[in-house]
Design a protein around this motif. Sequence first.
Motif, PDB file in Angstrom:
ATOM      1  N   ILE A 127      -2.921 -30.168  -1.796  1.00 48.29           N
ATOM      2  CA  ILE A 127      -4.244 -28.922  -2.491  1.00 48.29           C
ATOM      3  C   ILE A 127      -4.495 -29.667  -3.712  1.00 48.29           C
ATOM      4  CG2 ILE A 127      -4.728 -26.678  -3.597  1.00 48.29           C
ATOM      5  CD1 ILE A 127      -2.045 -26.103  -1.812  1.00 48.29           C
ATOM      6  N   THR A 128      -6.035 -29.882  -3.402  1.00 50.15           N
ATOM      7  CA  THR A 128      -6.961 -30.311  -4.962  1.00 50.15           C
ATOM      8  C   THR A 128      -7.656 -29.118  -4.894  1.00 50.15           C
ATOM      9  OG1 THR A 128      -6.857 -32.353  -3.931  1.00 50.15           O
ATOM     10  CG2 THR A 128      -8.934 -31.586  -5.274  1.00 50.15           C
ATOM     11  N   VAL A 129      -7.946 -28.282  -6.299  1.00 56.56           N
ATOM     12  CA  VAL A 129      -8.442 -28.125  -6.817  1.00 56.56           C
ATOM     13  C   VAL A 129      -9.526 -28.858  -7.355  1.00 56.56           C
ATOM     14  CG1 VAL A 129      -9.240 -25.720  -8.718  1.00 56.56           C
ATOM     15  CG2 VAL A 129      -6.701 -26.397  -6.653  1.00 56.56           C
ATOM     16  N   GLU A 130     -10.793 -28.593  -7.179  1.00 60.21           N
ATOM     17  CA  GLU A 130     -12.369 -29.435  -8.277  1.00 60.21           C
ATOM     18  C   GLU A 130     -13.027 -28.188  -8.991  1.00 60.21           C
ATOM     19  OE1 GLU A 130     -15.245 -30.589  -5.747  1.00 60.21           O
ATOM     20  OE2 GLU A 130     -16.468 -30.907  -7.445  1.00 60.21           O
ATOM     21  N   ILE A 131     -12.890 -28.390 -10.168  1.00 60.75           N
ATOM     22  CA  ILE A 131     -13.323 -27.332 -11.190  1.00 60.75           C
ATOM     23  C   ILE A 131     -14.925 -27.733 -11.885  1.00 60.75           C
ATOM     24  CG2 ILE A 131     -12.596 -26.960 -14.096  1.00 60.75           C
ATOM     25  CD1 ILE A 131     -10.902 -26.197 -11.774  1.00 60.75           C
ATOM     26  N   THR A 132     -15.333 -27.035 -11.322  1.00 64.55           N
ATOM     27  CA  THR A 132     -17.496 -27.192 -11.970  1.00 64.55           C
ATOM     28  C   THR A 132     -17.410 -26.514 -13.722  1.00 64.55           C
ATOM     29  OG1 THR A 132     -17.759 -25.117 -10.284  1.00 64.55           O
ATOM     30  CG2 THR A 132     -17.837 -26.452  -9.476  1.00 64.55           C
ATOM     31  N   ASP A 133     -18.498 -27.765 -13.855  1.00 63.66           N
ATOM     32  CA  ASP A 133     -18.563 -27.239 -15.061  1.00 63.66           C
ATOM     33  C   ASP A 133     -19.913 -25.604 -15.586  1.00 63.66           C
ATOM     34  OD1 ASP A 133     -20.906 -28.811 -17.567  1.00 63.66           O
ATOM     35  OD2 ASP A 133     -19.581 -28.202 -18.254  1.00 63.66           O
ATOM     36  N   ILE A 134     -19.832 -25.311 -16.242  1.00 64.39           N
ATOM     37  CA  ILE A 134     -20.564 -24.520 -17.188  1.00 64.39           C
ATOM     38  C   ILE A 134     -21.297 -24.197 -17.982  1.00 64.39           C
ATOM     39  CG2 ILE A 134     -19.451 -22.636 -14.851  1.00 64.39           C
ATOM     40  CD1 ILE A 134     -18.263 -21.147 -18.065  1.00 64.39           C
ATOM     41  N   ASN A 135     -22.239 -24.251 -18.583  1.00 66.22           N
ATOM     42  CA  ASN A 135     -23.229 -24.606 -19.543  1.00 66.22           C
ATOM     43  C   ASN A 135     -22.501 -23.641 -21.040  1.00 66.22           C
ATOM     44  OD1 ASN A 135     -24.726 -25.756 -20.753  1.00 66.22           O
ATOM     45  ND2 ASN A 135     -26.435 -24.576 -21.273  1.00 66.22           N
ATOM     46  N   ASP A 136     -21.521 -24.661 -21.069  1.00 64.09           N
ATOM     47  CA  ASP A 136     -20.958 -23.322 -22.264  1.00 64.09           C
ATOM     48  C   ASP A 136     -20.250 -24.252 -23.666  1.00 64.09           C
ATOM     49  OD1 ASP A 136     -16.881 -23.852 -21.487  1.00 64.09           O
ATOM     50  OD2 ASP A 136     -18.575 -25.036 -20.798  1.00 64.09           O
ATOM     51  N   ASN A 137     -21.051 -25.648 -23.730  1.00 62.08           N
ATOM     52  CA  ASN A 137     -20.694 -26.132 -25.216  1.00 62.08           C
ATOM     53  C   ASN A 137     -22.523 -26.556 -25.091  1.00 62.08           C
ATOM     54  OD1 ASN A 137     -18.204 -27.014 -25.869  1.00 62.08           O
ATOM     55  ND2 ASN A 137     -18.308 -27.447 -22.863  1.00 62.08           N
ATOM     56  N   SER A 138     -22.956 -26.444 -26.428  1.00 60.81           N
ATOM     57  CA  SER A 138     -23.860 -27.470 -27.065  1.00 60.81           C
ATOM     58  C   SER A 138     -23.822 -28.387 -27.804  1.00 60.81           C
ATOM     59  CB  SER A 138     -24.503 -25.669 -28.210  1.00 60.81           C
ATOM     60  OG  SER A 138     -24.885 -25.032 -27.898  1.00 60.81           O
TER      61      SER A 138
END
Length: 817
Positions: A127-138
């Motif tokens: 099983i592979t889980v891909e983590i997508t990015d959110i804009n939580d860093n400046s």
Amino acid sequence: MSFGIKQHPESLKWRFCCGQILLHLIFFCYICNFVTGHMRYSIPEEMKKGSLIGNVAQDLGLDLKRLRSGRARIVSGESIQYVELKPDKGILAVKGRIDREQLCGDTTPCSFTFEMILENPMELHQITVEITDINDNSPTFKRDSMHFEISETASVGARFPLATAEDLDVGVNGMKEYILNDNDNFVLKQHSNAEGKKYAEIVLQKPLDRETNPRLSLKLVAVDGGTPQRSGTVNIDVVVLDVNDNAPVFNQTLYKATVTENALKNTYVTTVNASDADVGSNSVVTYYFSDLSNYLGDLFKIDEKSGVVVTTGFIDFEKDKKFELQIHAKDQGGLTDTSEVIIEVVDVNDNVPAISVMSFTSPVLEDSPPGTTIGIINVKDLDSGDNGQVSCRIEGNVPFKIRTNLKHYYSLITDSVLDREMVSQYNITVVATDSGAPPLSAQRIFNIKVSDVNDNAPLFSNTVYSAFITENNSPGLSVLTLKANDPDENQNARISYILEGKNIAGSSVSEYVSVNVETGVVLAARSFDYEQIKELIFVVKAQDGGSPPLSSNVTVKLIIQDQNDNPPQVLYPVQTGGSMVAEMVPRSADVGYLVTKVVAVDVDSGQNAWLSYKLQKATDRALFEVGLQNGEIRTIRQVTDKDAVKQRLTVIVEDNGQPSRSATVIVNVAVADNFPEVLSEFTDFPHDKEYNDNLTFYLVLALAVVSFLFITCLVVIISVKIYRWRQSRILYHSSLPVIPYYPPRYSDTLGTGTLPHVYNYEVCRTTDSRKSDIKFGPTSSQNVLLMDSTSIGTMQRIQNEKNILDEPDSPLEVSDI
């Protein structure tokens, strides 16, 4: 004036994670022959704990019962598990905080892979889980401000590198561009390196005039491409210096070097060199790194005067395979130049293979077929190249082997049929060795126990057992003990001894012997008589407690030994109660004349049946002798006229047993040449007093019994008559129906005794009975005289019929009717 480009402190870790992702991708290519399912999910980072990732049972087509019975579990090589499996619902959920930047850095796409293992039968799902990015860093700068000292003679077009901003987000959320506030002297130029990382520099577009404006204050803003957009700001202070019109110049724009991992501190890496055309203090050049992260600052340093780069910390190839450093050269006038150093890390074989147990089963049934999977192990080596190539083997000569169907995974299987009776457990040593120089290895010991199955029948040490027992034994006597061995264990080795059914002489064998079902002791069930049965042959079965049970048979031969329990029996001469048998011997008989022969038998056997004959008493011991072995009575001298006519011999017959038993026979011999002489002598034979006394006793006893029976019958008859009379009176006066009573018949049990039928005998004898008879039956050289004590009177009439006795050896029968 100092300036440089800032690098993220975790960039090397992200590169390592990127390499791990590539290894997982290769792993997926190999696993296709083994894994029954491969799922891929995509979720955003920073999801709450317990958030649903996906229904793995539904997506893989598995039943919830299968997840529970197969003990489904997640196996991951990572020290931190970000997801958890809920077998009761068949779903994957977030177990803890997932920060994409912490997990993968700037690597895209970001994912992690784990395996779900089920047992009985064994299945492996990836099983592979891909983590997508959110804009939580400046975007952020390493420093709060940048300081430049620039000579007023700086030519138009002079470039001044700025510190780079880092944004931990990736993609559209990552660093997008830099913005410089409006001013008259500088413009902003943006660039991207080979990795796509953006950096900026300010370019002088209008000459500086220290007298007009000795200090400039600028503001640099870094913005990302996320929504909403985030930004970071740094202040730039520019101090205008007077006269230094030549900047340092590096002799190479790019330096390349190598360093071995695990290198000692202060190991030389490379030397950079920059020259300045100015003279005096304006030509003195100093070197420094541009915005090194804390991590890189702990690994390298540069001599600011000589430009020599050396190591200052521990370098691990498994963490960082390459370093990129920016070096600035600055003169005393503040003019600078920039060059880049790329340092390649050379791998050494410093990591031993790591063996992880995915699944293991013990004990193993001994009848497991070859190829049965005992366990699954995972072997990894963090080194690269040949140093990371691992091979597995099993030490020693054991019935197991290692098989691999995909990279890094090995199956421990049986190589041949197991036999618990030979080896009950194995200690299997699995050795994993890499291909480095020198090679490194690791080992793991597996204790495999072999469980028993009922594959061995009980076996007796002999095929036939023989035992001896003396006749007249007491019932319940222990004869022998049977012992069978079963190499199985526990219930499979519990042996029961069973007597097989068989008839012996028309009777069940259990009437003769019995066998203790647990101990195998054979007991005599009755007292044996050698004269009736001389040996018993029967079969005993030993049966174990397995399922199904196994058994084996053994033949037991029980030999009955004779005892001297029977006295000899005289067959001849026949002893009668009321008559005498006399053997006639003529007076002309010579020495050795055969008078008669005593014939006796003994139903015992062996030496117990060896008979010997002895003359116990005789009227004239000098006239006769008895053969010790054959019982023949012969004369030992010439018969004379002086010898008495009546001769009485007592012969004892004795066997050879211990103690010996004997029988006595009386032989009457008549020494005469004719019958009248014999008759005249034998009429004087008195009756045996003891015989007469016994006869009188029995006659009196018989009379008393008959009288008692007569009186008893008379009383019974009278009682019955009275009873019937009373019954008839009662029935006569009652209205009840009369039910006749019939006494039961008594069945005759004829044929069960010694005689098969009942016979009635009538014997009538008187002194002058005409029914009496005398028979003479001489044979060859002997005369036999049969006489009855009640028929002596008839002997007188024989004299008148002497004409029939002309031949002395002829048989004579006198019957007077």
